[in-house]
Enzyme design. Structure first.
Site, PDB file in Angstrom:
ATOM      1  N   GLY A   4       0.750  -1.251   0.000  1.00  0.00           N
ATOM      2  CA  GLY A   4       0.000   0.000   0.000  1.00  0.00           C
ATOM      3  C   GLY A   4       0.776   1.293   0.000  1.00  0.00           C
ATOM      4  O   GLY A   4       0.170   2.349  -0.153  1.00  0.00           O
ATOM      5  N   GLU A   6       3.752  -6.751   1.187  1.00  0.00           N
ATOM      6  CA  GLU A   6       3.161  -7.092  -0.122  1.00  0.00           C
ATOM      7  C   GLU A   6       3.070  -5.857  -1.000  1.00  0.00           C
ATOM      8  O   GLU A   6       1.983  -5.440  -1.384  1.00  0.00           O
ATOM      9  CB  GLU A   6       1.740  -7.632   0.089  1.00  0.00           C
ATOM     10  CG  GLU A   6       1.628  -8.830   0.977  1.00  0.00           C
ATOM     11  CD  GLU A   6       0.167  -9.182   1.297  1.00  0.00           C
ATOM     12  OE1 GLU A   6      -0.740  -8.380   1.040  1.00  0.00           O
ATOM     13  OE2 GLU A   6      -0.052 -10.284   1.807  1.00  0.00           O
ATOM     14  N   GLY A  55       3.092  -3.553  -4.218  1.00  0.00           N
ATOM     15  CA  GLY A  55       2.884  -3.676  -5.652  1.00  0.00           C
ATOM     16  C   GLY A  55       3.297  -2.372  -6.305  1.00  0.00           C
ATOM     17  O   GLY A  55       4.346  -2.239  -6.912  1.00  0.00           O
ATOM     18  N   ARG A  65      -7.100   3.948 -15.072  1.00  0.00           N
ATOM     19  CA  ARG A  65      -7.011   4.666 -13.797  1.00  0.00           C
ATOM     20  C   ARG A  65      -7.586   6.090 -13.850  1.00  0.00           C
ATOM     21  O   ARG A  65      -8.309   6.490 -12.938  1.00  0.00           O
ATOM     22  CB  ARG A  65      -5.566   4.685 -13.276  1.00  0.00           C
ATOM     23  CG  ARG A  65      -4.980   3.283 -13.044  1.00  0.00           C
ATOM     24  CD  ARG A  65      -3.714   3.307 -12.212  1.00  0.00           C
ATOM     25  NE  ARG A  65      -3.978   3.624 -10.836  1.00  0.00           N
ATOM     26  CZ  ARG A  65      -3.743   4.783 -10.272  1.00  0.00           C
ATOM     27  NH1 ARG A  65      -3.218   5.763 -10.966  1.00  0.00           N
ATOM     28  NH2 ARG A  65      -4.032   4.986  -9.015  1.00  0.00           N
ATOM     29  N   TYR A 104     -10.684   6.151 -11.352  1.00  0.00           N
ATOM     30  CA  TYR A 104     -10.426   6.764 -10.025  1.00  0.00           C
ATOM     31  C   TYR A 104     -10.177   8.266 -10.129  1.00  0.00           C
ATOM     32  O   TYR A 104      -9.768   8.877  -9.154  1.00  0.00           O
ATOM     33  CB  TYR A 104      -9.156   6.179  -9.391  1.00  0.00           C
ATOM     34  CG  TYR A 104      -9.060   4.685  -9.340  1.00  0.00           C
ATOM     35  CD1 TYR A 104      -9.827   3.950  -8.440  1.00  0.00           C
ATOM     36  CD2 TYR A 104      -8.164   4.001 -10.152  1.00  0.00           C
ATOM     37  CE1 TYR A 104      -9.711   2.567  -8.378  1.00  0.00           C
ATOM     38  CE2 TYR A 104      -8.040   2.619 -10.092  1.00  0.00           C
ATOM     39  CZ  TYR A 104      -8.822   1.914  -9.211  1.00  0.00           C
ATOM     40  OH  TYR A 104      -8.705   0.557  -9.143  1.00  0.00           O
ATOM     41  N   CYS A 150     -15.724   4.884 -26.947  1.00  0.00           N
ATOM     42  CA  CYS A 150     -16.983   5.628 -26.931  1.00  0.00           C
ATOM     43  C   CYS A 150     -17.531   5.842 -25.527  1.00  0.00           C
ATOM     44  O   CYS A 150     -18.582   5.297 -25.162  1.00  0.00           O
ATOM     45  CB  CYS A 150     -18.006   4.871 -27.762  1.00  0.00           C
ATOM     46  SG  CYS A 150     -17.365   4.573 -29.393  1.00  0.00           S
TER      47      CYS A 150
HETATM   48  N1  LLP Z   1      -1.946  -6.877  -0.669  1.00  0.00           N
HETATM   49  C1  LLP Z   1      -3.278  -6.940  -0.843  1.00  0.00           C
HETATM   50  C2  LLP Z   1      -4.044  -7.917  -0.073  1.00  0.00           C
HETATM   51  C3  LLP Z   1      -3.919  -6.082  -1.753  1.00  0.00           C
HETATM   52  O1  LLP Z   1      -5.234  -6.143  -1.907  1.00  0.00           O
HETATM   53  C4  LLP Z   1      -3.148  -5.145  -2.497  1.00  0.00           C
HETATM   54  C5  LLP Z   1      -3.776  -4.237  -3.445  1.00  0.00           C
HETATM   55  C6  LLP Z   1      -1.756  -5.120  -2.283  1.00  0.00           C
HETATM   56  C7  LLP Z   1      -1.196  -6.002  -1.363  1.00  0.00           C
HETATM   57  C8  LLP Z   1      -0.840  -4.194  -3.035  1.00  0.00           C
HETATM   58  O2  LLP Z   1      -1.105  -2.864  -2.795  1.00  0.00           O
HETATM   59  P1  LLP Z   1      -0.090  -1.749  -3.358  1.00  0.00           P
HETATM   60  O3  LLP Z   1       1.239  -1.924  -2.665  1.00  0.00           O
HETATM   61  O4  LLP Z   1       0.043  -1.964  -4.792  1.00  0.00           O
HETATM   62  O5  LLP Z   1      -0.744  -0.468  -3.029  1.00  0.00           O
HETATM   63  N2  LLP Z   1      -6.314  -0.634  -8.881  1.00  0.00           N
HETATM   64  C9  LLP Z   1      -5.997   0.331  -7.851  1.00  0.00           C
HETATM   65  C10 LLP Z   1      -5.219  -0.313  -6.724  1.00  0.00           C
HETATM   66  C11 LLP Z   1      -5.917  -1.509  -6.119  1.00  0.00           C
HETATM   67  C12 LLP Z   1      -5.142  -2.164  -5.033  1.00  0.00           C
HETATM   68  C13 LLP Z   1      -5.746  -3.472  -4.650  1.00  0.00           C
HETATM   69  N3  LLP Z   1      -5.020  -4.201  -3.649  1.00  0.00           N
HETATM   70  C14 LLP Z   1      -5.257   1.506  -8.480  1.00  0.00           C
HETATM   71  O6  LLP Z   1      -5.068   1.535  -9.697  1.00  0.00           O
HETATM   72  O7  LLP Z   1      -4.905   2.454  -7.768  1.00  0.00           O
END
Ligand code: LLP
Length: 405
Positions: free
Chosen positions: A224, A258, A260, A297, A301, A327
């Site tokens: 996150g 975790e 991403g 995105r 969002y 469209c």
């Molecule tokens: N762990 C779990 C259980 C998650 O649900 C997520 C993201 C992560 C880790 C990784 O989060 P990060 O480090 O990437 O923030 N589509 C949205 C983001 C959705 C995130 C969903 N879960 C966007 O484009 O901002």
């Protein structure tokens, strides 16, 4: 990198990733946690390209997966099964059975019902299932409501009291092995306080479980941490680690995170070609060949991504909405973007699209998904071919019949 040559060679729209940047980001997290037993499980959903998974795996990453497909990708990319965690509120029976058969590190359980289902399947398979319980600490991560996950009103995890009950139940079960504790409060988080509060609550639970002789080995703090899209002040991995670890003094656990977006977000660029300039009254539109199906995105969002012309010169700039051919009025990549006068074939670059860019792309309007290219310094490589029209219809052509249904 010479983006113009890449666009000429591979055509547009095109996703391009800087693997050197991914490495820097990964190593900064590794360094932040180096004093502790730790495991960085890359959140595959951010960008699931096999070459990215393999690259991160070679650096030492595990994977956080949310579907059987993501687990399969991680395994194909060579990630060790003991470095794979499986989260998600709706794992179905075949996914649970597959994860158990593959003997991955643990399944992050999100409800009592799911725990019982895992127990049943484990019993049937004669396997003891390693699980962790996802805590919903009811904390506001102060991010976009669609990507906030740690509040009671969100579907994720269970409250502390339920979690405790589930651990006690698991400890007694012949088929469950409670090895972890999990908490993920949201995405694009820019403030340490919610992390501090969430880890405090989870660490308290860890202690009370120890008193019940339930010895948790993995403390999974989720992902996150946010990145800079525009001018955001972001959390440094070191500060994140210090905050988490301060709440874990004396606890003998492996810390899992975790991430991403933090690992791949700023590494990604979307190259797109200008098709037309158009004015509706005073409103200026730049129509490009990338669309919401390639990058959802902004439309979904209202997310900001910087957009610039490649080969920027000292030109006169004015505001324009950068829009695609799809469209829908939500088909925009940027609003009020300062851009010079543009002509057919000019190239624009959309920044910070490495996370939740390609992985959320679709075939809406029967548009084949982009190719993807990786580079380090001046070497580059195609890591996904552009989809073809035939790829798009292959699941339907066999089912096509002449005449009536
Ligand atoms: N762990 C779990 C259980 C998650 O649900 C997520 C993201 C992560 C880790 C990784 O989060 P990060 O480090 O990437 O923030 N589509 C949205 C983001 C959705 C995130 C969903 N879960 C966007 O484009 O901002």
């Amino acid at each position: 990198m010479d983006f113009k040559s890449l666009a000429l060679k591979y055509k547009t729209p095109l996703y391009v990733y800087d693997f050197g940047h991914i490495k820097e980001q990964f190593e900064s997290v590794q360094k932040a946690f180096h004093a502790r037993k730790s495991l960085i499980c890359y959140a595959v959903k951010a960008n699931s390209n096999l070459s990215i998974l393999r690259y991160l795996g070679k650096l030492g990453a595990g994977c956080d997966c949310v579907s059987i497909g993501e687990i399969k990708r991680a395994l194909i990319a060579g990630i060790s099964k003991y470095k794979i965690v499986f989260s998600g509120v709706g794992k179905d029976d075949s996914e649970i059975a597959y994860a158990l058969r593959q003997d991955i590190l643990m399944l992050n359980v999100e409800s009592e019902e799911e725990l019982k289902r895992i127990e049943d399947i484990a019993r049937y398979m004669g396997i003891k299932a390693r699980i962790s319980v996802r805590i919903n600490p009811d904390i506001d991560a102060k991010t976009h409501p669609y990507i906030s996950t740690g509040l009671k009103k969100n579907k994720f995890g269970v409250d502390i009291d339920t979690a405790k009950k589930l651990y006690i139940y698991s400890k007694k079960s012949e088929w469950l092995d409670p090895v972890g504790i999990h908490c993920h409060i949201g995405s694009q988080i820019l403030d340490l306080k919610p992390y501090d509060e969430a880890t405090k609550i989870t660490a308290e639970l860890l202690k009370s479980l120890k008193a019940l002789d339930i010895n948790i080995k993995f403390f999974d703090v989720g992902g996150g941490i946010g990145i800079r899209y525009k001018d955001e002040i972001t959390i440094k991995p070191y500060e994140f680690a210090q905050t988490v670890l301060a709440n874990l003094e004396g606890a003998d656990v492996t810390v899992i995170c975790e991430f991403g977006r933090f690992l791949v977000g700023n590494s990604g660029y979307l190259l797109t070609k200008v098709l037309y300039e158009k004015k509706n009254g005073k409103k200026r539109f730049v129509i490009v060949d990338a669309a919401m199906n390639d990058l959802i995105r902004p439309g979904f969002y209202d997310a900001y991504h910087a957009i610039e012309k490649i080969d920027k010169k000292d030109e006169k700039f004015s505001k324009a909405d950068v829009v695609g051919p799809v469209c829908e009025s939500s088909d925009f990549l940027g609003k009020d973007v300062l851009l010079p006068q543009l002509n057919y074939g000019d190239l624009l670059i959309v920044k910070s699209v490495g996370a939740y860019g390609f992985s959320m792309s679709s075939n809406y309007n029967t548009r084949p998904r982009c190719a993807e290219v990786a580079f380090t310094e001046n070497r580059y490589r195609l890591i996904r071919k552009r989809e073809t029209f035939e790829n798009l219809i292959e699941c339907e052509t066999e089912c096509l019949v002449r005449g009536n249904l």
